[in-house]
Design an enzyme around this catalytic site. Structure first.
Site, PDB file in Angstrom:
ATOM      1  N   ASP A   1       1.642   9.699 -10.722  1.00 29.72           N
ATOM      2  CA  ASP A   1       0.681   9.603  -9.617  1.00 29.72           C
ATOM      3  C   ASP A   1      -0.638   9.108 -10.193  1.00 29.72           C
ATOM      4  OD1 ASP A   1      -0.406   9.938  -6.982  1.00 29.72           O
ATOM      5  OD2 ASP A   1      -1.368  11.778  -7.635  1.00 29.72           O
TER       6      ASP A   1
ATOM      7  N   GLU B   1      -9.299  15.895  -5.871  1.00 25.14           N
ATOM      8  CA  GLU B   1      -9.360  15.831  -7.343  1.00 25.14           C
ATOM      9  C   GLU B   1     -10.478  16.719  -7.888  1.00 25.14           C
ATOM     10  OE1 GLU B   1      -7.577  14.126  -9.829  1.00 25.14           O
ATOM     11  OE2 GLU B   1      -6.089  13.342  -8.442  1.00 25.14           O
TER      12      GLU B   1
ATOM     13  N   CYS C   1       0.156  10.610   1.703  1.00 25.58           N
ATOM     14  CA  CYS C   1      -0.497  10.641   0.393  1.00 25.58           C
ATOM     15  C   CYS C   1      -0.140  11.981  -0.217  1.00 25.58           C
ATOM     16  CB  CYS C   1      -2.018  10.516   0.548  1.00 25.58           C
ATOM     17  SG  CYS C   1      -2.911  10.821  -1.001  1.00 25.58           S
TER      18      CYS C   1
HETATM   19  N1  DGL Z   1      -1.496  10.454  -4.356  1.00 28.03           N
HETATM   20  C1  DGL Z   1      -1.785   9.073  -4.079  1.00 28.03           C
HETATM   21  C2  DGL Z   1      -0.971   8.632  -2.866  1.00 28.03           C
HETATM   22  O1  DGL Z   1       0.022   9.272  -2.553  1.00 28.03           O
HETATM   23  C3  DGL Z   1      -3.265   8.869  -3.980  1.00 28.03           C
HETATM   24  C4  DGL Z   1      -3.698   7.470  -4.274  1.00 28.03           C
HETATM   25  C5  DGL Z   1      -5.144   7.344  -4.707  1.00 28.03           C
HETATM   26  O2  DGL Z   1      -5.404   7.551  -5.877  1.00 28.03           O
HETATM   27  O3  DGL Z   1      -5.983   6.975  -3.873  1.00 28.03           O
HETATM   28  O4  DGL Z   1      -1.251   7.658  -2.236  1.00 28.03           O
END
Ligand code: DGL
Length: 278
Positions: free
Chosen positions: A10, A152, A184
């Site tokens: 991720d 985050e 997300c």
């Molecule tokens: N966890 C990522 C997703 O599922 C986040 C992407 C990002 O860093 O904006 O899209």
């Protein structure tokens, strides 16, 4: 018989929601997690950059000898996976199809909301995947660019969070959706706050469980001898980040309640390739 090694990637800590589900579906698997925290968020970066980042991370995970990879990032799944079909010889499972199947199964009215990053919304991947399963579906997408940086930082509850969520979710409520898919992997950490905004009548769908079972089936289809050895001690997950390992370890504990051992720092060299920097 040996335990499956599963790579999970991720942009940061969002994929932990998928790691948790894979851990539940495959209790004896060795999970190898890479969070590209130094380069997150992916949600508004140029698509060709995302493709390059994801290729690098997949190549790195392959070097660790994984049997299957979960691209536990919807943005990467939407933007990068279509460009790399068949390029790697281990199964690679993305988020979008699983999320689409899960929400189509859940929705009674076919009025479906998607909350996701700007890049995922602009890609139209969820709209395509959902209408390919249910042509009459009405899909309303909402980009939520403030959420990833907030999560985050560990900000997953409180009045400010709820206020931001209200703004994002209002258009979905106005469009009378009966289900909302978390497009997300960071967003399930806000589940309680999203629920407080939507009320009880809307189904909130997290693709993670379906992804976990897809990863398990794909790994076993490739090597049926992979399995659970009841004598084998559980192998603790291995966590790697391109960002600050201490912050990452704190977030794993805060969000999952897991106590990770050492989190390894993997940095990028000048050409953007991953190199170990323990
Ligand atoms: N966890 C990522 C997703 O599922 C986040 C992407 C990002 O860093 O904006 O899209």
């Amino acid at each position: 018989m040996r335990c499956a090694k599963i790579g999970i990637l991720d942009s940061g800590i969002g994929g932990l929601t998928v790691a948790r589900a894979i851990g539940d579906a495959m209790p004896s698997a060795h999970l190898i997690y890479f969070g590209d925290t130094a380069r997150m968020p992916y949600g508004d970066k140029p698509p060709d950059q995302i493709v390059r980042f994801v290729r690098e991370i997949i190549a790195f995970l392959l070097d660790q000898g994984v049997d299957a990879i979960a691209v536990a990032c919807n943005t990467s799944s939407a933007l990068a996976l279509p460009a790399m079909q068949g390029d790697f010889d281990v199964p690679i499972v993305g988020m979008i199809e699983c999320g689409a199947v899960a929400v189509v199964e859940t929705s009674r009215t076919g009025r479906i909301g998607v909350i996701a990053t700007g890049n995922t919304v602009r890609s139209g991947a969820y709209g395509k995947a959902i209408t390919s399963l249910r042509a009459s579906a009405h899909v309303v997408q909402q980009a939520c660019p403030l959420l990833v940086p907030m999560i985050e930082r560990g900000e997953v509850s409180g009045e400010r969070t709820r206020h931001i969520l209200r703004d994002y979710i209002r258009p979905l409520l106005a469009a009378d959706v009966d289900s909302v898919v978390y497009g997300c992997t960071h967003y399930p950490f806000l589940d309680a706050e999203v629920r407080a905004v939507t009320g009880p009548s809307i189904s909130l769908v997290d693709p993670a469980i379906r992804v976990a079972y897809a990863v398990r089936s794909a790994a076993l289809a490739r090597d049926p001898s992979l399995g659970a050895d009841p004598e084998a001690p559980a192998i603790p997950p291995r966590f790697m980040t391109s960002g600050d390992p201490e912050v990452f370890a704190r977030m794993v504990h805060l969000l999952l309640g897991w106590r990770p051992g050492e989190v390894e720092r993997i940095s990028m060299d000048t050409r953007g390739l991953i190199s170990r920097n323990a």
